[in-house]
Design an enzyme around this catalytic site. Sequence first.
Site, PDB file in Angstrom:
ATOM      1  N   LYS A  26       0.829  -1.227   0.000  1.00  0.00           N
ATOM      2  CA  LYS A  26       0.000   0.000   0.000  1.00  0.00           C
ATOM      3  C   LYS A  26       0.856   1.268   0.000  1.00  0.00           C
ATOM      4  O   LYS A  26       0.628   2.159  -0.790  1.00  0.00           O
ATOM      5  CB  LYS A  26      -0.817   0.076   1.306  1.00  0.00           C
ATOM      6  CG  LYS A  26      -2.120  -0.572   1.324  1.00  0.00           C
ATOM      7  CD  LYS A  26      -2.967  -0.196   2.529  1.00  0.00           C
ATOM      8  CE  LYS A  26      -2.328  -0.021   3.876  1.00  0.00           C
ATOM      9  NZ  LYS A  26      -1.834  -1.158   4.581  1.00  0.00           N
ATOM     10  N   ARG A 101      -9.905   2.270   8.271  1.00  0.00           N
ATOM     11  CA  ARG A 101      -9.620   0.929   8.787  1.00  0.00           C
ATOM     12  C   ARG A 101     -10.890   0.303   9.364  1.00  0.00           C
ATOM     13  O   ARG A 101     -10.880  -0.870   9.717  1.00  0.00           O
ATOM     14  CB  ARG A 101      -8.599   0.989   9.923  1.00  0.00           C
ATOM     15  CG  ARG A 101      -7.192   1.337   9.521  1.00  0.00           C
ATOM     16  CD  ARG A 101      -6.510   0.190   8.790  1.00  0.00           C
ATOM     17  NE  ARG A 101      -5.255  -0.265   9.340  1.00  0.00           N
ATOM     18  CZ  ARG A 101      -4.089   0.310   9.125  1.00  0.00           C
ATOM     19  NH1 ARG A 101      -3.988   1.395   8.384  1.00  0.00           N
ATOM     20  NH2 ARG A 101      -2.991  -0.201   9.644  1.00  0.00           N
ATOM     21  N   ARG A 141      11.515  -6.879   6.535  1.00  0.00           N
ATOM     22  CA  ARG A 141      11.376  -5.573   5.896  1.00  0.00           C
ATOM     23  C   ARG A 141      11.828  -4.497   6.886  1.00  0.00           C
ATOM     24  O   ARG A 141      11.614  -4.589   8.088  1.00  0.00           O
ATOM     25  CB  ARG A 141       9.951  -5.367   5.388  1.00  0.00           C
ATOM     26  CG  ARG A 141       9.073  -4.454   6.168  1.00  0.00           C
ATOM     27  CD  ARG A 141       7.756  -4.231   5.457  1.00  0.00           C
ATOM     28  NE  ARG A 141       6.862  -3.488   6.330  1.00  0.00           N
ATOM     29  CZ  ARG A 141       5.667  -3.056   5.997  1.00  0.00           C
ATOM     30  NH1 ARG A 141       5.184  -3.308   4.804  1.00  0.00           N
ATOM     31  NH2 ARG A 141       4.925  -2.383   6.842  1.00  0.00           N
ATOM     32  N   ARG A 171      10.446  -1.789  12.183  1.00  0.00           N
ATOM     33  CA  ARG A 171       9.391  -1.167  12.985  1.00  0.00           C
ATOM     34  C   ARG A 171       8.931  -2.135  14.070  1.00  0.00           C
ATOM     35  O   ARG A 171       8.796  -3.328  13.799  1.00  0.00           O
ATOM     36  CB  ARG A 171       8.196  -0.841  12.086  1.00  0.00           C
ATOM     37  CG  ARG A 171       8.244   0.547  11.534  1.00  0.00           C
ATOM     38  CD  ARG A 171       7.190   0.823  10.516  1.00  0.00           C
ATOM     39  NE  ARG A 171       5.901   0.156  10.676  1.00  0.00           N
ATOM     40  CZ  ARG A 171       4.938   0.202   9.762  1.00  0.00           C
ATOM     41  NH1 ARG A 171       5.123   0.866   8.646  1.00  0.00           N
ATOM     42  NH2 ARG A 171       3.788  -0.407   9.958  1.00  0.00           N
ATOM     43  N   ARG A 182      -1.824  -7.765  13.270  1.00  0.00           N
ATOM     44  CA  ARG A 182      -2.241  -6.777  12.261  1.00  0.00           C
ATOM     45  C   ARG A 182      -2.980  -7.445  11.108  1.00  0.00           C
ATOM     46  O   ARG A 182      -3.967  -6.911  10.599  1.00  0.00           O
ATOM     47  CB  ARG A 182      -1.017  -6.007  11.743  1.00  0.00           C
ATOM     48  CG  ARG A 182      -0.437  -5.086  12.818  1.00  0.00           C
ATOM     49  CD  ARG A 182       0.939  -4.577  12.423  1.00  0.00           C
ATOM     50  NE  ARG A 182       0.918  -3.704  11.284  1.00  0.00           N
ATOM     51  CZ  ARG A 182       1.964  -3.520  10.468  1.00  0.00           C
ATOM     52  NH1 ARG A 182       3.088  -4.183  10.650  1.00  0.00           N
ATOM     53  NH2 ARG A 182       1.863  -2.700   9.453  1.00  0.00           N
TER      54      ARG A 182
END
Length: 258
Positions: A26, A101, A141, A171, A182
């Site tokens: 995204k 969301r 990532r 992160r 998530r």
Amino acid sequence: MSTTVLRNSVSPVNTIIVLGPPGSGKGTQCQRLAEALGLPHISTGDLLRDHVSRGTMLGLQVREVMNRGELISDEAVLEMLRGRISQADCGHGFILDGFPRTRNQAEMLDQCFVDAGASVRQWVFRLMVSEEALFRRLAGRRTCPRCGRIFGPLSVSTSKCDVDGTDLIIRPDDREDTVQTRLAVFAQTVSPIVDYYANSNSVVEVNADRPIEEVTNSILRELHRRENVNHEVQSSVNAPGSPRSTLRRHKPRGQANG
Ligand code: AMP
């Protein structure tokens, strides 16, 4: 909170909404669309992370929730988003990454346009990626804490951001157990959002299990194909007649005509 910019906008506000689970690309796609269309890219995740890193009141409130991979309250996110879309660069439109969301957020955003009397055209894209590919992309990532750019597992030799030279980090919410949360949160919340938009717009499903350029190109093609189709928010106050085209098309960097 003022939405004067939206109210004063003479042409319809083009809103491009990109839905997709974590790892679906995204952020990357929104960034590329922003460059291609000359619209600002608004990532609610980036805005929230900025609050966290600046230690604002909102940042202190949301930090733990984000680290657990759960959602921030609809009201807090909308308040923050209203502040951002009230800025001058959003008068012609914007690209939303990570918002809405929940169905409630989608309704609140539309209400915000209605309250501002703004004429809006919306396009909703849903990035479709297999679960296996999501895990592959998310494992390893890294992110630039300064500009928010994401570096996938294929760039493991890079330890610094190639844009601003900042040391890359993993992160906190990209760690494996939080990623599971998530993904589960996304799976639970996406259908009501899609149902909501299906009432006024068709949601365009995009196969995002393809090279980045191909995904961008298919979104751009679809956008321009549908540009003359009515995608206005149903309840918004629109002038009669067909809205003037305000979507600019630039060729995304380093790619062939799509
Ligand atoms: P993202 O960068 O979009 O994956 O968002 C990172 C985290 O920020 C999410 O896991 C949520 O905790 C929070 N967040 C971002 N956008 C929203 C939103 N629209 N509503 C609620 N929480 C959000």
